[in-house]
Design an enzyme around this catalytic site. Structure first.
Site, PDB file in Angstrom:
ATOM      1  N   ASN A 126       0.855  -1.189   0.000  1.00 32.60           N
ATOM      2  CA  ASN A 126       0.000   0.000   0.000  1.00 32.60           C
ATOM      3  C   ASN A 126       0.896   1.247   0.000  1.00 32.60           C
ATOM      4  OD1 ASN A 126      -1.432   2.262   1.032  1.00 32.60           O
ATOM      5  ND2 ASN A 126      -3.079   0.902   1.669  1.00 32.60           N
TER       6      ASN A 126
ATOM      7  N   HIS B  67      -5.582   3.693  -1.891  1.00 33.46           N
ATOM      8  CA  HIS B  67      -6.909   4.045  -1.361  1.00 33.46           C
ATOM      9  C   HIS B  67      -7.252   5.441  -1.862  1.00 33.46           C
ATOM     10  CE1 HIS B  67      -9.570   4.341   2.565  1.00 33.46           C
ATOM     11  NE2 HIS B  67     -10.231   4.692   1.469  1.00 33.46           N
TER      12      HIS B  67
ATOM     13  N   GLU C 117      -8.672   0.567  -3.025  1.00 32.29           N
ATOM     14  CA  GLU C 117      -9.616   0.646  -1.906  1.00 32.29           C
ATOM     15  C   GLU C 117     -10.457   1.894  -2.059  1.00 32.29           C
ATOM     16  OE1 GLU C 117      -7.213   0.923   1.554  1.00 32.29           O
ATOM     17  OE2 GLU C 117      -6.164  -0.924   1.136  1.00 32.29           O
TER      18      GLU C 117
ATOM     19  N   GLU D  52     -11.051  -9.139   2.731  1.00 31.92           N
ATOM     20  CA  GLU D  52      -9.814  -8.760   3.409  1.00 31.92           C
ATOM     21  C   GLU D  52     -10.150  -8.631   4.885  1.00 31.92           C
ATOM     22  OE1 GLU D  52      -7.386  -5.699   1.690  1.00 31.92           O
ATOM     23  OE2 GLU D  52      -6.342  -5.354   3.588  1.00 31.92           O
TER      24      GLU D  52
ATOM     25  N   HIS E  71       1.050   6.154   1.756  1.00 33.91           N
ATOM     26  CA  HIS E  71       1.829   7.028   2.640  1.00 33.91           C
ATOM     27  C   HIS E  71       2.915   7.815   1.905  1.00 33.91           C
ATOM     28  CE1 HIS E  71      -0.029   6.365   6.520  1.00 33.91           C
ATOM     29  NE2 HIS E  71      -0.343   5.179   6.040  1.00 33.91           N
TER      30      HIS E  71
ATOM     31  N   GLN F 181       1.888   1.219   5.957  1.00 37.48           N
ATOM     32  CA  GLN F 181       2.569   2.154   6.848  1.00 37.48           C
ATOM     33  C   GLN F 181       3.939   1.662   7.314  1.00 37.48           C
ATOM     34  OE1 GLN F 181       3.343   2.580  10.226  1.00 37.48           O
ATOM     35  NE2 GLN F 181       3.570   4.801  10.187  1.00 37.48           N
TER      36      GLN F 181
ATOM     37  N   ARG G 114      -7.165  12.901   0.748  1.00 37.47           N
ATOM     38  CA  ARG G 114      -6.115  13.407   1.640  1.00 37.47           C
ATOM     39  C   ARG G 114      -4.716  12.923   1.234  1.00 37.47           C
ATOM     40  NH1 ARG G 114      -7.308  10.100   7.217  1.00 37.47           N
ATOM     41  NH2 ARG G 114      -9.325  11.105   6.971  1.00 37.47           N
ATOM     42  N   HIS G 115      -4.637  11.833   0.469  1.00 36.26           N
ATOM     43  CA  HIS G 115      -3.296  11.416   0.004  1.00 36.26           C
ATOM     44  C   HIS G 115      -3.315  11.125  -1.507  1.00 36.26           C
ATOM     45  CE1 HIS G 115      -5.112   7.575   1.077  1.00 36.26           C
ATOM     46  NE2 HIS G 115      -4.855   7.690   2.376  1.00 36.26           N
TER      47      HIS G 115
ATOM     48  N   THR H   4      -7.119   6.646  10.249  1.00 32.77           N
ATOM     49  CA  THR H   4      -6.997   5.576   9.269  1.00 32.77           C
ATOM     50  C   THR H   4      -8.263   4.733   9.358  1.00 32.77           C
ATOM     51  OG1 THR H   4      -5.634   3.711   8.533  1.00 32.77           O
ATOM     52  CG2 THR H   4      -5.693   4.134  10.900  1.00 32.77           C
ATOM     53  N   THR H   5      -8.366   3.674   8.517  1.00 34.97           N
ATOM     54  CA  THR H   5      -9.612   2.898   8.486  1.00 34.97           C
ATOM     55  C   THR H   5      -9.789   2.093   9.777  1.00 34.97           C
ATOM     56  OG1 THR H   5      -9.062   2.624   6.160  1.00 34.97           O
ATOM     57  CG2 THR H   5     -10.984   1.433   6.965  1.00 34.97           C
TER      58      THR H   5
ATOM     59  N   HIS I 270      -3.931  -4.263   7.736  1.00 35.46           N
ATOM     60  CA  HIS I 270      -4.087  -3.123   8.626  1.00 35.46           C
ATOM     61  C   HIS I 270      -3.237  -3.293   9.882  1.00 35.46           C
ATOM     62  CE1 HIS I 270      -6.034   0.719   9.387  1.00 35.46           C
ATOM     63  NE2 HIS I 270      -5.697   0.440  10.623  1.00 35.46           N
TER      64      HIS I 270
ATOM     65  N   ARG J  69      -9.417   8.131  -1.247  1.00 35.34           N
ATOM     66  CA  ARG J  69     -10.369   8.555  -0.216  1.00 35.34           C
ATOM     67  C   ARG J  69     -11.264   9.657  -0.748  1.00 35.34           C
ATOM     68  NH1 ARG J  69      -8.954   6.886   5.331  1.00 35.34           N
ATOM     69  NH2 ARG J  69     -10.681   8.227   5.892  1.00 35.34           N
TER      70      ARG J  69
END
Ligand code: PXP
Length: 260
Positions: free
Chosen positions: A6, A42, A69, A150, A9, A236, A48-49, A99-100, A213, A44
């Site tokens: 992922n 992801h 995602e 997942e 980040h 992360q 935000r990222h 975070t989720t 996660h 969102r």
């Protein structure tokens, strides 16, 4: 064991300055070279990222499958279907969360997800749902025609962190984790067993099982040993380590942890 990296980040760091560096697109050839199997991003609702243009460029240029995602919001669903990723993983999303936190409730959102599932089938995009390790949610995933689930490993990771570092309970929604150490050990065993039995049930009813996660170089082994879990999505901890050791090496180290 498959590894999806992922790379959100990387975009978090870029968005901190609203400039062009670092570019998440630069990660994709390194993910492949390191030997991982999938890129996970992801998109969102609050962007935000990862931005739409990132997602488009990544899907266009990734030499690996892209697992996207997203929330079950209609606008986002339209956007991501148009982008045509290999897989869409539906996740719950709250703007205020860091975070989720927690899995998607398939029972509450059954009809909305059923409609999304039909659209994805038509578009030939795999469907995965990010859920808590819960028997009812798993059965619901099957009746929604998802190919993947997942399993949310956040509770396991959270308890692990509380036992193995000085971290306080970071998920404030789980008040019952404010416990003495011996009780936390029991909770960790319970959380692990729950992931194990959930993976077994899902596999028995024909679902492919991923997990993710909060997984890191310390806590991942126990999860990687669950035979029915065939893929981990990790972000992360890999990006954090890459600051000191380099990105390709951080991905390789994670592959070593999960394949040994
Ligand atoms: N899988 C899903 C569905 C997620 O939402 C996330 C976090 O974006 C991850 C995996 C990766 O979690 P982490 O960054 O804690 O490794």
């Amino acid at each position: 064991m498959l590894l999806g990296v992922n790379i959100d980040h990387i975009a978090v760091l870029r968005e901190a300055r609203k400039i062009n560096d670092p570019d998440p697109l630069d990660a994709i050839s390194l993910v492949k070279r390191a030997g991982a199997d999938q890129i996970t991003i992801h998109l969102r609702e609050d962007r935000r990222h990862i931005q739409d243009i990132d997602a488009l460029r990544i899907i266009e240029n990734a030499q690996l499958p892209v697992n996207m995602e997203c929330a079950i919001d209609p606008d986002i669903i339209d956007t991501v279907i148009d982008m045509n990723p290999h897989r869409i993983t539906l996740v719950p999303e709250k703007r205020e969360e860091v975070t989720t936190e927690g899995g998607l409730d398939l029972i509450k959102n059954f009809q909305v997800i059923k409609d999304i599932s039909a659209r994805l089938k038509e578009a030939n995009i795999e469907l995965s749902v990010f859920i808590d390790p819960d028997m009812f949610q798993i059965k619901m995933a099957k009746s929604l025609d998802a190919q993947w689930i997942e399993l949310h490993t956040g509770l396991y990771a959270n308890i692990y962190a509380m036992l193995n570092s000085n971290l306080k309970n970071t998920n404030h929604s789980i008040k019952e984790l404010d416990l003495p150490r011996n009780a936390l050990h029991v909770k960790l065993q319970e959380a692990t067993k729950q992931l194990q039995s959930s993976a077994t049930l899902a596999n028995d009813i024909g679902l492919k099982v991923a997990a993710g996660h909060g997984l890191n170089y310390q806590n991942v082994k126990v999860i990687a040993e669950i035979p029915e879990i065939i893929e981990l999505n990790i972000g992360q901890s890999i990006i954090a380590r890459s600051i000191f050791t380099g990105f390709e090496s951080a991905v390789k180290e994670m592959i070593n942890e999960i394949s040994n």
